[in-house]
Design a protein around this motif. Structure first.
Motif, mmCIF file in Angstrom:
data_model
loop_
_atom_site.group_PDB
_atom_site.id
_atom_site.type_symbol
_atom_site.label_atom_id
_atom_site.label_comp_id
_atom_site.label_asym_id
_atom_site.label_seq_id
_atom_site.Cartn_x
_atom_site.Cartn_y
_atom_site.Cartn_z
ATOM 1 N N SER A 155 32.090 43.767 37.581
ATOM 2 C CA SER A 155 32.396 43.824 39.015
ATOM 3 C C SER A 155 32.039 45.190 39.590
ATOM 4 C CB SER A 155 33.870 43.519 39.262
ATOM 5 O OG SER A 155 34.167 42.197 38.899
ATOM 6 N N VAL B 109 38.808 38.675 37.996
ATOM 7 C CA VAL B 109 37.382 38.773 37.689
ATOM 8 C C VAL B 109 37.167 38.563 36.200
ATOM 9 C CG1 VAL B 109 36.870 40.310 39.630
ATOM 10 C CG2 VAL B 109 37.491 41.298 37.420
ATOM 11 N N GLU C 117 28.235 45.404 39.789
ATOM 12 C CA GLU C 117 27.735 44.631 40.933
ATOM 13 C C GLU C 117 27.997 45.384 42.241
ATOM 14 O OE1 GLU C 117 28.940 40.516 43.197
ATOM 15 O OE2 GLU C 117 29.048 40.534 41.012
ATOM 16 N N TRP C 118 29.206 45.914 42.402
ATOM 17 C CA TRP C 118 29.553 46.662 43.613
ATOM 18 C C TRP C 118 28.670 47.894 43.755
ATOM 19 C CZ3 TRP C 118 31.110 51.576 44.767
ATOM 20 C CH2 TRP C 118 31.636 51.787 46.047
#
Length: 172
Positions: A50, A44, A53-54
């Protein structure tokens, strides 16, 4: 080909592109059949991005006290918990650990969750970590002295070692 010592083996694999990659490891020994292991690695741009976003649909009010009351009611919901790893084992690329939760645990109480992480992490015994994962109901855990305890279970997407708490990087 990679040399093997009594301590095992180590090598680096270059991942030029972002995204998911599959690394195939084949072990061979004279007189034995080869053994193959496939390892999934996701490269990533930024671990923090990340996680963000999750976490977009993570309910920040859903914490340990609510989950512990009825873990099955919250199955499939995203959660973030923080605490100290008190038992950890990695086998066949899967890491399982017992986490004593700090946030939301009454003073003097021991609040534990069972965490399953499909990967390896630099977190170790006594590491302070943040776990971002999905509630998976309950898990019966064998404790010392033959006791069993039923506790909330999480399927971790990210295990992040809290900086300054124990040397190490982050796992995904």
């Amino acid at each position: 080909a990679v040399g093997v010592t009594a301590a095992g083996f180590s090598t680096s694999v270059s991942l030029d592109a972002m995204g998911e990659h599959q690394i195939v490891v084949v072990a061979r020994a004279p007189g034995k059949a080869p053994r193959t292991r496939k390892i999934k690695v996701t490269r990533v741009e930024s671990l923090e991005a990340s996680i963000e976003e999750w976490s977009a649909d993570l309910n920040k009010k859903l914490g340990y006290p609510t989950i512990a009351r009825d873990p099955n009611l919250h199955m499939g919901k995203k959660v973030r918990v923080s605490g100290r790893i008190v038992n950890i084992n990695t086998e066949k690329g899967v890491t399982a650990f017992l986490l004593y939760v700090g946030d939301g645990c009454p003073a003097g109480a021991r609040c534990a969750v069972y965490v399953l992480f499909r990967g390896e992490t630099d977190a170790g015994l006594q590491s302070q970590v943040d776990v971002y994962g999905t509630v998976k109901g309950t898990r019966d855990v064998d404790l010392r002295g033959g006791e069993k305890e039923t506790m909330p279970a999480l399927d971790a997407a990210f295990v992040v070692v809290q900086q300054g708490k124990k040397k190490g990087k982050r796992g995904r």
